[in-house]
Design a protein around this motif. Structure first.
Motif, PDB file in Angstrom:
ATOM      1  N   GLY A  46       0.805  -1.211   0.000  1.00  0.00           N
ATOM      2  CA  GLY A  46       0.000   0.000   0.000  1.00  0.00           C
ATOM      3  C   GLY A  46       0.838   1.261   0.000  1.00  0.00           C
ATOM      4  N   LEU A  47       1.915   1.268   0.795  1.00  0.00           N
ATOM      5  CA  LEU A  47       2.793   2.430   0.874  1.00  0.00           C
ATOM      6  C   LEU A  47       3.558   2.628  -0.435  1.00  0.00           C
ATOM      7  CD1 LEU A  47       3.890   4.698   2.656  1.00  0.00           C
ATOM      8  CD2 LEU A  47       5.672   3.127   3.448  1.00  0.00           C
ATOM      9  N   GLU A  48       4.071   1.539  -0.986  1.00  0.00           N
ATOM     10  CA  GLU A  48       4.804   1.622  -2.253  1.00  0.00           C
ATOM     11  C   GLU A  48       3.883   2.104  -3.375  1.00  0.00           C
ATOM     12  OE1 GLU A  48       7.883   1.450  -2.625  1.00  0.00           O
ATOM     13  OE2 GLU A  48       8.746   0.160  -1.096  1.00  0.00           O
ATOM     14  N   LEU A  49       2.657   1.611  -3.384  1.00  0.00           N
ATOM     15  CA  LEU A  49       1.694   2.031  -4.416  1.00  0.00           C
ATOM     16  C   LEU A  49       1.356   3.513  -4.268  1.00  0.00           C
ATOM     17  CD1 LEU A  49      -0.250   1.362  -6.737  1.00  0.00           C
ATOM     18  CD2 LEU A  49      -1.954   0.706  -5.008  1.00  0.00           C
ATOM     19  N   SER A  50       1.183   3.963  -3.029  1.00  0.00           N
ATOM     20  CA  SER A  50       0.854   5.368  -2.785  1.00  0.00           C
ATOM     21  C   SER A  50       1.956   6.287  -3.283  1.00  0.00           C
ATOM     22  CB  SER A  50       0.618   5.601  -1.288  1.00  0.00           C
ATOM     23  OG  SER A  50      -0.511   4.889  -0.840  1.00  0.00           O
ATOM     24  N   ARG A  51       3.204   5.918  -3.014  1.00  0.00           N
ATOM     25  CA  ARG A  51       4.324   6.755  -3.446  1.00  0.00           C
ATOM     26  C   ARG A  51       4.482   6.732  -4.961  1.00  0.00           C
ATOM     27  NH1 ARG A  51       8.824   5.609   1.380  1.00  0.00           N
ATOM     28  NH2 ARG A  51       7.589   6.651   3.018  1.00  0.00           N
ATOM     29  N   PHE A  52       4.212   5.590  -5.565  1.00  0.00           N
ATOM     30  CA  PHE A  52       4.241   5.475  -7.027  1.00  0.00           C
ATOM     31  C   PHE A  52       3.205   6.407  -7.652  1.00  0.00           C
ATOM     32  CE2 PHE A  52       2.228   3.388 -10.716  1.00  0.00           C
ATOM     33  CZ  PHE A  52       3.294   3.336 -11.591  1.00  0.00           C
ATOM     34  N   LEU A  53       1.995   6.377  -7.118  1.00  0.00           N
ATOM     35  CA  LEU A  53       0.927   7.241  -7.620  1.00  0.00           C
ATOM     36  C   LEU A  53       1.210   8.708  -7.320  1.00  0.00           C
ATOM     37  CD1 LEU A  53      -2.205   5.116  -6.597  1.00  0.00           C
ATOM     38  CD2 LEU A  53      -1.229   5.382  -8.882  1.00  0.00           C
ATOM     39  N   PHE A  54       1.833   8.976  -6.172  1.00  0.00           N
ATOM     40  CA  PHE A  54       2.145  10.352  -5.777  1.00  0.00           C
ATOM     41  C   PHE A  54       3.111  10.999  -6.762  1.00  0.00           C
ATOM     42  CE2 PHE A  54       4.684  13.406  -3.227  1.00  0.00           C
ATOM     43  CZ  PHE A  54       3.665  14.284  -2.890  1.00  0.00           C
ATOM     44  N   VAL A  55       4.129  10.253  -7.174  1.00  0.00           N
ATOM     45  CA  VAL A  55       5.101  10.771  -8.145  1.00  0.00           C
ATOM     46  C   VAL A  55       4.412  11.074  -9.470  1.00  0.00           C
ATOM     47  CG1 VAL A  55       7.134  10.184  -9.532  1.00  0.00           C
ATOM     48  CG2 VAL A  55       7.107   9.666  -7.087  1.00  0.00           C
ATOM     49  N   GLY A  56       3.576  10.143  -9.932  1.00  0.00           N
ATOM     50  CA  GLY A  56       2.856  10.358 -11.181  1.00  0.00           C
ATOM     51  C   GLY A  56       1.919  11.547 -11.097  1.00  0.00           C
ATOM     52  N   TYR A  57       1.264  11.693  -9.952  1.00  0.00           N
ATOM     53  CA  TYR A  57       0.334  12.811  -9.771  1.00  0.00           C
ATOM     54  C   TYR A  57       1.051  14.156  -9.783  1.00  0.00           C
ATOM     55  CZ  TYR A  57      -2.410  16.269  -7.259  1.00  0.00           C
ATOM     56  OH  TYR A  57      -3.024  17.441  -6.886  1.00  0.00           O
ATOM     57  N   ILE A  58       2.170  14.257  -9.067  1.00  0.00           N
ATOM     58  CA  ILE A  58       2.919  15.513  -9.014  1.00  0.00           C
ATOM     59  C   ILE A  58       3.389  15.914 -10.414  1.00  0.00           C
ATOM     60  CG2 ILE A  58       5.044  16.603  -8.208  1.00  0.00           C
ATOM     61  CD1 ILE A  58       2.857  16.472  -6.106  1.00  0.00           C
ATOM     62  N   ALA A  59       3.853  14.943 -11.185  1.00  0.00           N
ATOM     63  CA  ALA A  59       4.296  15.223 -12.551  1.00  0.00           C
ATOM     64  C   ALA A  59       3.139  15.758 -13.391  1.00  0.00           C
ATOM     65  CB  ALA A  59       4.877  13.961 -13.187  1.00  0.00           C
ATOM     66  N   ALA A  60       1.971  15.126 -13.265  1.00  0.00           N
ATOM     67  CA  ALA A  60       0.798  15.571 -14.011  1.00  0.00           C
ATOM     68  C   ALA A  60       0.350  16.955 -13.548  1.00  0.00           C
ATOM     69  CB  ALA A  60      -0.345  14.567 -13.832  1.00  0.00           C
ATOM     70  N   LEU A  61       0.400  17.189 -12.248  1.00  0.00           N
ATOM     71  CA  LEU A  61      -0.028  18.478 -11.694  1.00  0.00           C
ATOM     72  C   LEU A  61       0.830  19.626 -12.226  1.00  0.00           C
ATOM     73  CD1 LEU A  61      -1.878  19.953  -9.641  1.00  0.00           C
ATOM     74  CD2 LEU A  61      -0.077  19.587  -7.934  1.00  0.00           C
ATOM     75  N   VAL A  62       2.133  19.408 -12.278  1.00  0.00           N
ATOM     76  CA  VAL A  62       3.050  20.441 -12.773  1.00  0.00           C
ATOM     77  C   VAL A  62       2.701  20.821 -14.212  1.00  0.00           C
ATOM     78  CG1 VAL A  62       5.443  20.879 -13.447  1.00  0.00           C
ATOM     79  CG2 VAL A  62       4.951  19.887 -11.213  1.00  0.00           C
ATOM     80  N   VAL A  63       2.404  19.817 -15.026  1.00  0.00           N
ATOM     81  CA  VAL A  63       2.057  20.093 -16.430  1.00  0.00           C
ATOM     82  C   VAL A  63       0.732  20.858 -16.518  1.00  0.00           C
ATOM     83  CG1 VAL A  63       1.441  19.044 -18.638  1.00  0.00           C
ATOM     84  CG2 VAL A  63       3.327  18.102 -17.305  1.00  0.00           C
ATOM     85  N   ILE A  64      -0.266  20.421 -15.751  1.00  0.00           N
ATOM     86  CA  ILE A  64      -1.589  21.036 -15.830  1.00  0.00           C
ATOM     87  C   ILE A  64      -1.573  22.488 -15.373  1.00  0.00           C
ATOM     88  CG2 ILE A  64      -3.903  20.994 -14.823  1.00  0.00           C
ATOM     89  CD1 ILE A  64      -3.718  17.938 -14.826  1.00  0.00           C
ATOM     90  N   VAL A  65      -0.883  22.771 -14.266  1.00  0.00           N
ATOM     91  CA  VAL A  65      -0.958  24.124 -13.698  1.00  0.00           C
ATOM     92  C   VAL A  65       0.079  25.089 -14.260  1.00  0.00           C
ATOM     93  CG1 VAL A  65      -1.944  23.267 -11.555  1.00  0.00           C
ATOM     94  CG2 VAL A  65       0.538  23.561 -11.710  1.00  0.00           C
ATOM     95  N   TRP A  66       1.142  24.560 -14.871  1.00  0.00           N
ATOM     96  CA  TRP A  66       2.207  25.450 -15.321  1.00  0.00           C
ATOM     97  C   TRP A  66       2.483  25.406 -16.814  1.00  0.00           C
ATOM     98  CZ3 TRP A  66       5.924  24.379 -10.639  1.00  0.00           C
ATOM     99  CH2 TRP A  66       5.559  25.230  -9.577  1.00  0.00           C
ATOM    100  N   MET A  67       1.821  24.518 -17.553  1.00  0.00           N
ATOM    101  CA  MET A  67       2.049  24.503 -18.994  1.00  0.00           C
ATOM    102  C   MET A  67       1.413  25.750 -19.612  1.00  0.00           C
ATOM    103  SD  MET A  67       1.141  21.635 -21.894  1.00  0.00           S
ATOM    104  CE  MET A  67      -0.549  22.168 -22.170  1.00  0.00           C
ATOM    105  N   PRO A  68       2.187  26.550 -20.357  1.00  0.00           N
ATOM    106  CA  PRO A  68       1.611  27.752 -20.981  1.00  0.00           C
ATOM    107  C   PRO A  68       0.434  27.390 -21.870  1.00  0.00           C
ATOM    108  CG  PRO A  68       4.001  27.780 -21.145  1.00  0.00           C
ATOM    109  CD  PRO A  68       3.623  26.412 -20.651  1.00  0.00           C
ATOM    110  N   MET A  69      -0.625  28.186 -21.805  1.00  0.00           N
ATOM    111  CA  MET A  69      -1.823  27.923 -22.590  1.00  0.00           C
ATOM    112  C   MET A  69      -1.654  28.520 -23.982  1.00  0.00           C
ATOM    113  SD  MET A  69      -4.746  28.491 -19.697  1.00  0.00           S
ATOM    114  CE  MET A  69      -6.074  27.877 -20.715  1.00  0.00           C
ATOM    115  N   ILE A  70      -1.122  27.721 -24.885  1.00  0.00           N
ATOM    116  CA  ILE A  70      -0.905  28.161 -26.254  1.00  0.00           C
ATOM    117  C   ILE A  70      -1.612  27.190 -27.187  1.00  0.00           C
ATOM    118  CG2 ILE A  70       1.296  29.285 -25.787  1.00  0.00           C
ATOM    119  CD1 ILE A  70       2.704  26.788 -26.696  1.00  0.00           C
ATOM    120  N   THR A  71      -1.919  27.649 -28.365  1.00  0.00           N
ATOM    121  CA  THR A  71      -2.614  26.796 -29.322  1.00  0.00           C
ATOM    122  C   THR A  71      -1.628  25.854 -29.999  1.00  0.00           C
ATOM    123  OG1 THR A  71      -2.319  28.303 -31.184  1.00  0.00           O
ATOM    124  CG2 THR A  71      -4.237  28.666 -29.770  1.00  0.00           C
ATOM    125  N   THR A  72      -2.178  24.780 -30.554  1.00  0.00           N
ATOM    126  CA  THR A  72      -1.336  23.812 -31.268  1.00  0.00           C
ATOM    127  C   THR A  72      -0.612  24.484 -32.434  1.00  0.00           C
ATOM    128  OG1 THR A  72      -2.910  22.071 -30.710  1.00  0.00           O
ATOM    129  CG2 THR A  72      -1.329  21.597 -32.461  1.00  0.00           C
TER     130      THR A  72
END
Length: 201
Positions: A46-72
């Motif tokens: 359970g602890l190993e899974l939580s930390r695995f998911l935590f790393v993935g979540y933080i990476a996704a969060l950084v992209v969502i909140v800090w990726m410049p909003m530009i068009t394709t």
């Protein structure tokens, strides 16, 4: 529905999922190699899974909140400069929380979606922090959630986004909700464990 899909694409959710998978995979390989080199037993699943998911979540969060909003088109034709992104607001949520509480929230579905999404975005943070780091108190988790959303909003204006007080409120609320869920799960898990031990005696 098209508004929702547009918002998801605009905020880089698809890119965030890709980065999340890569980050989590790198963490997993690094973790396995570290345990083998040090010849250490792994923590509970359970602890190993939580930390695995935590790393993935933080990476996704950084992209969502800090990726410049530009068009394709801007992205692939080089029609933008990062220095031009500073202090260029695209959409602001300021006043949305007050409108919601007073019953005057704008009628467009995208406003409701933004409000819910900002709460939901930080629920995993509030949930995964105490699940990954068991010694963290509830107030520490809530403070980390508040600090994280404040940092996000302070940096966003430099990336072509808008720093909103409403985002701080809704993000912090999401972290609190996630923490409550995590602490409830931990409490139930501990209670079941004690019950099982009492039956064995």
């Amino acid at each position: 529905m098209r508004d929702f899909i547009y918002s998801i694409a605009c905020y880089g959710v698809f890119e965030a999922l890709f980065v999340s998978v890569i980050a989590a995979a790198v963490y997993l390989c690094t973790r396995i190699a570290y345990l083998k080199i040090k010849k250490l037993p792994r923590k509970s699943f359970g602890l190993e899974l939580s930390r695995f998911l935590f790393v993935g979540y933080i990476a996704a969060l950084v992209v969502i909140v800090w990726m410049p909003m530009i068009t394709t088109e801007q992205l692939f034709h080089g029609d933008f400069r990062f220095e031009d992104l500073r202090a260029v607001g695209y959409y602001t949520n300021n006043g949305m929380v007050w409108e919601f509480l007073s019953g005057n929230l704008r009628g467009d579905s995208i406003s409701v979606f933004e409000l819910i999404a900002n709460v939901a975005l930080f629920i995993p943070l509030g949930f995964l922090l105490p699940m990954s780091f068991c010694r963290l108190k509830w107030w520490a988790v809530d403070l980390i959630g508040l600090g994280a959303t404040c940092l996000v909003e302070l940096v966003q204006p430099w990336l072509g986004r808008t720093g909103d007080l409403d985002d701080v409120i809704t993000n912090a609320l999401g972290a609190v909700i996630g923490c409550i869920i995590a602490k409830t799960v931990i409490f139930i898990g501990n209670a079941v464990s004690v019950l099982d031990k009492s039956r064995d005696i």
